[in-house]
Design a protein around this motif. Structure first.
Motif, short mmCIF file in Angstrom:
data_model
loop_
_atom_site.label_atom_id
_atom_site.label_comp_id
_atom_site.label_asym_id
_atom_site.label_seq_id
_atom_site.Cartn_x
_atom_site.Cartn_y
_atom_site.Cartn_z
N GLY A 40 0.77 -1.13 0.03
CA GLY A 40 -0.02 -0.14 0.15
C GLY A 40 0.81 1.37 -0.16
O GLY A 40 0.38 2.26 -0.74
N ALA A 41 2.08 1.22 0.51
CA ALA A 41 2.75 2.42 0.88
C ALA A 41 3.44 2.54 -0.59
O ALA A 41 3.65 3.74 -1.01
CB ALA A 41 3.93 2.37 1.91
N VAL A 43 2.31 1.83 -3.64
CA VAL A 43 1.11 2.45 -4.23
C VAL A 43 1.09 3.80 -4.04
O VAL A 43 0.97 4.61 -5.04
CB VAL A 43 -0.16 1.60 -4.25
CG1 VAL A 43 -1.28 2.47 -4.58
CG2 VAL A 43 -0.46 0.34 -4.44
N SER A 44 1.17 4.32 -2.84
CA SER A 44 1.05 5.71 -2.46
C SER A 44 2.28 6.84 -3.34
O SER A 44 1.95 7.68 -3.57
CB SER A 44 0.82 6.09 -1.19
OG SER A 44 2.03 5.75 -0.43
N VAL A 45 3.21 6.29 -3.26
CA VAL A 45 4.15 6.79 -3.98
C VAL A 45 4.58 6.63 -5.59
O VAL A 45 5.19 7.16 -6.24
CB VAL A 45 5.63 6.45 -3.20
CG1 VAL A 45 5.61 7.09 -1.92
CG2 VAL A 45 6.15 4.98 -3.23
N LEU A 50 -2.36 0.17 -7.43
CA LEU A 50 -3.48 -0.15 -6.63
C LEU A 50 -4.18 -1.38 -6.73
O LEU A 50 -4.25 -2.49 -6.14
CB LEU A 50 -4.21 0.97 -6.27
CG LEU A 50 -5.42 0.72 -5.26
CD1 LEU A 50 -4.68 0.42 -3.75
CD2 LEU A 50 -6.37 1.63 -4.81
N GLY A 153 -4.88 -0.41 2.70
CA GLY A 153 -5.57 1.04 2.86
C GLY A 153 -4.55 1.70 3.99
O GLY A 153 -4.22 2.88 3.84
N TYR A 156 -1.34 2.67 2.28
CA TYR A 156 -1.33 3.48 1.43
C TYR A 156 -1.61 4.97 2.05
O TYR A 156 -1.07 5.96 1.78
CB TYR A 156 -2.55 3.44 0.70
CG TYR A 156 -2.78 4.52 -0.41
CD1 TYR A 156 -2.21 4.44 -1.78
CD2 TYR A 156 -3.79 5.46 -0.11
CE1 TYR A 156 -2.34 5.36 -2.71
CE2 TYR A 156 -3.96 6.48 -1.21
CZ TYR A 156 -3.45 6.67 -2.37
OH TYR A 156 -3.41 7.51 -3.31
N SER A 157 -2.59 4.81 3.30
CA SER A 157 -2.80 6.34 3.95
C SER A 157 -1.74 6.74 4.93
O SER A 157 -1.29 8.03 4.99
CB SER A 157 -3.95 5.98 4.89
OG SER A 157 -5.01 5.80 4.03
N ALA A 159 1.87 6.04 4.65
CA ALA A 159 3.22 5.41 4.08
C ALA A 159 4.43 6.05 4.60
O ALA A 159 5.47 5.10 4.66
CB ALA A 159 3.24 5.67 2.70
N THR A 160 4.37 7.36 5.19
CA THR A 160 5.42 7.84 5.85
C THR A 160 5.84 7.24 7.09
O THR A 160 7.09 7.21 7.71
CB THR A 160 5.34 9.42 5.77
OG1 THR A 160 4.27 9.74 6.51
CG2 THR A 160 5.41 10.03 4.59
#
Length: 194
Positions: A40-41, A43-45, A50, A153, A156-157, A159-160
């Motif tokens: 998910g992380a 995907v976020s970057v 996804l 989720g 993704y939300s 990730a940092t």
């Protein structure tokens, strides 16, 4: 440790997520939840797509559960041997059998995400108890959708701060489990006292 998961997923892509969720559903001790968080992380970057991560995690989980169900259907003598000499295994399998006997499909649903460590045992117990395949599959598929959605989720939300989220998710699931047990125990005590 989180960096190791990122490296594995970067090297092998969604296939490692599929393999980890599949194998974790067959009693192989793989941190598939962390793999989904890392997926998910990524995907976020923008490193992964996804729908591919979700599909890989979901397919691996459902196929792993189906394999466990089939093992339970076909290998009752082997299961007895596998659990007889190991008290922890026997206790887990006995608990899984009780979940299947008392809760049926809803027990399968909750074992896939809320009581995930018991999940592979419940799959096997459901097969051994001759639960109808369609009933098992529908409850299992719904539960795995919840499990996959939660972890991908969260990854993704947040990730940092992935390490912190992994710990929070673990504690939150533990809290929800404790609350459910308290509610069920309260209902049982109330029912017994009446």
């Amino acid at each position: 440790m989180t960096e190791s998961f990122f490296a594995l997923i970067t090297d092998y892509g969604v296939w490692i997520i599929l393999a980890s969720t599949y194998l974790s559903c067959l009693l192989v001790p793989i941190p598939s939840s962390m793999m989904m968080l890392a997926g998910g992380a990524l995907v976020s970057v923008g490193d992964l797509v996804l729908w591919q991560v979700v599909l890989a995690a979901y397919a691996g989980a459902v196929l792993g559960d189906q394999s466990g169900f089939a093992i339970g259907q076909r290998s009752s003598k082997l299961l007895a041997q596998f659990t007889s000499d190991k008290p922890k295994r026997k206790a887990l399998f006995t608990k899984a059998q009780k979940v299947v006997d008392t809760s049926g499909g809803i027990g399968v649903f909750f074992s896939t995400w809320l009581f995930a460590p018991l999940g592979p045992w419940v799959n096997i117990a459901a097969g051994a108890a001759s639960m109808r395949w369609l009933r098992f599959t529908l409850w299992d598929a719904a539960g795995e959708l919840v499990w996959v959605s939660i972890y991908i989720g969260l990854g993704y939300s947040f990730a940092t701060s992935l390490s912190s989220i992994a710990e929070i998710a673990s504690n939150a699931i533990g809290f929800v489990t404790a609350a459910l047990i308290a509610i069920l125990l309260g209902r049982w005590l109330l029912h017994r006292s009446v």
